[in-house]
Motif scaffolding. Structure first.
Motif, PDB file in Angstrom:
ATOM      1  N   ARG A  32       0.755  -0.968   0.012  1.00 50.91           N
ATOM      2  CA  ARG A  32       0.400   0.029   0.230  1.00 50.91           C
ATOM      3  C   ARG A  32       1.028   1.235   0.478  1.00 50.91           C
ATOM      4  NH1 ARG A  32      -2.882  -0.568   4.586  1.00 50.91           N
ATOM      5  NH2 ARG A  32      -3.426  -2.118   3.885  1.00 50.91           N
ATOM      6  N   GLY A  87       2.637   2.069  -3.477  1.00 50.26           N
ATOM      7  CA  GLY A  87       1.385   2.946  -4.267  1.00 50.26           C
ATOM      8  C   GLY A  87       1.327   4.138  -3.664  1.00 50.26           C
ATOM      9  N   GLN A  88       1.461   4.677  -2.482  1.00 47.60           N
ATOM     10  CA  GLN A  88       1.068   5.641  -2.113  1.00 47.60           C
ATOM     11  C   GLN A  88       3.367   6.569  -3.003  1.00 47.60           C
ATOM     12  OE1 GLN A  88       0.870   5.429   2.060  1.00 47.60           O
ATOM     13  NE2 GLN A  88      -0.620   7.348   1.888  1.00 47.60           N
ATOM     14  N   ARG A 131       4.170   5.764  -5.726  1.00 45.05           N
ATOM     15  CA  ARG A 131       4.173   5.513  -7.052  1.00 45.05           C
ATOM     16  C   ARG A 131       3.021   6.545  -7.200  1.00 45.05           C
ATOM     17  NH1 ARG A 131       5.582  -0.064  -9.815  1.00 45.05           N
ATOM     18  NH2 ARG A 131       6.890  -0.849  -8.267  1.00 45.05           N
ATOM     19  N   GLY A 132       2.124   7.182  -6.420  1.00 47.72           N
ATOM     20  CA  GLY A 132       1.029   7.753  -7.133  1.00 47.72           C
ATOM     21  C   GLY A 132       1.864   9.554  -7.272  1.00 47.72           C
ATOM     22  N   GLN A 143       4.710   9.348  -7.663  1.00 48.65           N
ATOM     23  CA  GLN A 143       5.809   9.531  -8.949  1.00 48.65           C
ATOM     24  C   GLN A 143       4.434  10.548 -10.178  1.00 48.65           C
ATOM     25  OE1 GLN A 143       7.056   5.652  -9.413  1.00 48.65           O
ATOM     26  NE2 GLN A 143       9.140   6.365  -8.252  1.00 48.65           N
ATOM     27  N   ARG A 144       4.008   9.535 -10.284  1.00 48.51           N
ATOM     28  CA  ARG A 144       2.442   9.932 -11.117  1.00 48.51           C
ATOM     29  C   ARG A 144       2.330  11.251 -11.096  1.00 48.51           C
ATOM     30  NH1 ARG A 144       0.600   4.981 -10.395  1.00 48.51           N
ATOM     31  NH2 ARG A 144      -1.037   6.123  -8.449  1.00 48.51           N
ATOM     32  N   MET A 145       2.359  12.270  -9.278  1.00 42.25           N
ATOM     33  CA  MET A 145       1.600  13.505  -9.764  1.00 42.25           C
ATOM     34  C   MET A 145       2.780  13.957 -10.083  1.00 42.25           C
ATOM     35  SD  MET A 145       0.154  13.209  -5.672  1.00 42.25           S
ATOM     36  CE  MET A 145      -0.119  15.050  -5.512  1.00 42.25           C
ATOM     37  N   ASP A 152       2.485  14.703 -13.615  1.00 42.07           N
ATOM     38  CA  ASP A 152       1.331  15.109 -14.100  1.00 42.07           C
ATOM     39  C   ASP A 152       1.293  16.557 -13.955  1.00 42.07           C
ATOM     40  OD1 ASP A 152       0.221  12.326 -15.612  1.00 42.07           O
ATOM     41  OD2 ASP A 152      -0.891  12.557 -13.862  1.00 42.07           O
ATOM     42  N   GLN A 186       0.210  14.317  -0.364  1.00 43.69           N
ATOM     43  CA  GLN A 186       1.256  13.419  -0.074  1.00 43.69           C
ATOM     44  C   GLN A 186       2.085  12.339   0.482  1.00 43.69           C
ATOM     45  OE1 GLN A 186      -1.603  10.806  -0.508  1.00 43.69           O
ATOM     46  NE2 GLN A 186      -2.610  12.799  -0.935  1.00 43.69           N
TER      47      GLN A 186
END
Length: 120
Positions: free
Chosen positions: A44, A47-48, A50-51, A53-55, A58, A68
């Motif tokens: 979990r 996943g945070q 990786r989130g 990295q996406r933020m 983006d 975050q």
């Protein structure tokens, strides 16, 4: 040539970090009984991250990313505290029960881990 073994982030040499549990620490490590729960929690947290990295990818607003980051940091700290509690209950308690220099070493090891967690 440097003959001193390199140390990992725990301060142990890689061989020492991979050593099996000492005698008297029946059942392996203190976290062994909760291993699946710990792995689920770490996935979990992964996943945070990786989130995050996406933020960044983006171009999300800085403060939202920092929020975050704080959540991920708190999740890791909560995991570390849980692991520390299990270490104290299992590994340190067993060493203290046996007595001798091993008990002092385990207490010192736990104290050093707490200091690292506190950043002191």
């Amino acid at each position: 040539m440097n003959t001193q073994a390199t140390q990992d982030q725990t301060g142990r040499t890689p061989a020492a970090a991979a050593e099996p549990a000492p005698a008297g620490a029946a059942g392996g490590h203190g976290y062994s009984k909760q291993k699946e729960q710990h792995l689920k929690r770490l996935r979990r947290i992964e996943g945070q991250i990786r989130g995050l990295q996406r933020m960044v990818d983006d171009d999300v607003y800085c403060i939202d990313i920092l929020t975050q980051v704080s959540a991920g940091t708190k999740a890791l700290q909560a995991f570390a505290l849980s692991l520390l509690e299990e270490h104290l209950k299992h590994c340190v308690a067993a060493a203290v029960e046996q007595g001798g220099p091993e008990a002092d070493a385990k207490v010192a090891e736990a104290t050093a881990a707490i200091k690292r967690m506190l950043g002191t």
